[in-house]
Each structure stands twice: as structure tokens, then as C-alpha cells.
Design a protein around this motif. Structure first.
Motif, mmCIF file in Angstrom:
data_model
loop_
_atom_site.group_PDB
_atom_site.id
_atom_site.type_symbol
_atom_site.label_atom_id
_atom_site.label_comp_id
_atom_site.label_asym_id
_atom_site.label_seq_id
_atom_site.Cartn_x
_atom_site.Cartn_y
_atom_site.Cartn_z
ATOM 1 N N THR A 142 -1.881 4.577 2.147
ATOM 2 C CA THR A 142 -0.684 5.205 1.001
ATOM 3 C C THR A 142 -0.103 6.638 1.257
ATOM 4 O O THR A 142 0.897 6.605 0.768
ATOM 5 C CB THR A 142 -1.716 4.863 -0.534
ATOM 6 N N GLU A 164 -8.535 1.981 1.658
ATOM 7 C CA GLU A 164 -6.708 2.236 1.864
ATOM 8 C C GLU A 164 -6.254 3.293 1.285
ATOM 9 O O GLU A 164 -4.945 3.002 2.098
ATOM 10 C CB GLU A 164 -6.156 0.914 1.401
ATOM 11 N N LEU A 178 0.814 -1.042 0.099
ATOM 12 C CA LEU A 178 -0.194 -0.023 0.092
ATOM 13 C C LEU A 178 0.878 1.035 -0.022
ATOM 14 O O LEU A 178 0.532 2.450 -0.750
ATOM 15 C CB LEU A 178 -1.279 -0.089 1.359
ATOM 16 N N PRO A 203 -1.828 -1.222 -4.482
ATOM 17 C CA PRO A 203 -2.942 -1.886 -4.366
ATOM 18 C C PRO A 203 -3.079 -3.297 -4.761
ATOM 19 O O PRO A 203 -3.833 -3.912 -4.321
ATOM 20 C CB PRO A 203 -3.955 -0.518 -4.132
#
Length: 162
Positions: free
Chosen positions: A112, A108, A79, A84
Motif C-alpha cells: 500500500t 500487505e 491495495l 484491502p
């Protein structure tokens, strides 16, 4: 008057028996040595089995801990590197049912943007791993990842946050 036959009559004193009698010792030393050796062998065999079971249990626990830490580390690393799809390969089937790769990447996004992370100790009872996400522009964030084991492959997979 008829005379009795001598065939069924046992021989008298001093006659040799038709078989050899088993030898006897004056003491039972050999018997006790044999019983003691057998007891030691039994103790080693049973004790070795118990030690083997304990060793297998400890090794199994360490293997699950290592695999869980590696899975979470690979997940977070993918990530942070902006990949991803690699992280999506490490999620469980339940998450895949709810999110495709693009939805997962949006979900998510906060990971990151982090500048680092610290993976904590695995809770083997709940299969949860605490992680501290570090950010350059703000305070650190604590996240607990829920893990699950894939029944068909045996792999540990990420199944969201707790």
C-alpha cells in the motif's frame, strides 16, 4: 424306363443368364479417384482434429496467462488504492483461513505504500508471477506472487508470496 426331366439342366450355349452381370471398365480410373478422394478427406479430417487440439491448447495457455495477469493487477491496484477488502476478495481460501481482512491489510502494508508496480510474465509451471514494487522513498522491491486456481469456480487467486 423313365426319361430324365429337364428342369435341373442348365441352358445351352447362347442362352440368356437369369441375372445381369456387373459392368466392368477397361481401366480402374474411377476406383483410384474414389480412393484418392477418401484419402484426402481422411487426411483433412485427422489434420483438422490435430490443428483443433493445438489451437485449444494455445488458447487455454493464453487464457490462464491473461487471467493470472489480471488477477495480480487487480490485487495490487486495490491495495495501492487503500482498499484491502477488494484485494482480500482475490485471495485463496487457504489465506482466508489464516488471516482476516484486518490481518491481511497489515500483512500487505508494504504494497500500500508503493508508488507503482510492474507485473512480469506468468510461470505456468508454478503459477508464480514476479512483480517489481516501486517506492518513492527507497529502492524497488521484487516480489513473486504465488497463484492458485479455485477448483469450484475456476478463478485464479493470489495465495501469498513465494
Amino acid at each position: 424306363m423313365t426319361q430324365p426331366t429337364l428342369e435341373g439342366v442348365p441352358p445351352g450355349p447362347g442362352a440368356r443368364p437369369p441375372f445381369v452381370a456387373a459392368p466392368t471398365e477397361g481401366s480402374s480410373t474411377r476406383l483410384w479417384w474414389g480412393l484418392g478422394t477418401g484419402a484426402v478427406a481422411l487426411l483433412l479430417f485427422c489434420g483438422g482434429g490435430i490443428a483443433l487440439l493445438v489451437g485449444l491448447a494455445i488458447t487455454g495457455v493464453r487464457a490462464v496467462e491473461d487471467q493470472a495477469n489480471q488477477t495480480v493487477t487487480r490485487y495490487l491496484s486495490a491495495l495501492e488504492r487503500g482498499k484491502p477488502a477488494e484485494a482480500y476478495d482475490l485471495v485463496c481460501a487457504e489465506m482466508r483461513k489464516h488471516y482476516d481482512v484486518d490481518e491481511f491489510a497489515a500483512l500487505e502494508r508494504n504494497v500500500t505504500t508503493s508508488t507503482g508496480y510492474t507485473v512480469g510474465e506468468v510461470d505456468l509451471n508454478t503459477l508464480q508471477v514476479p512483480v517489481t514494487l516501486e517506492y518513492a522513498s527507497g529502492p524497488d522491491r521484487n516480489v513473486t506472487y504465488q497463484l492458485a486456481q479455485d477448483s469450484s469456480t475456476g478463478r485464479i487467486e493470489v495465495c501469498g508470496t513465494a
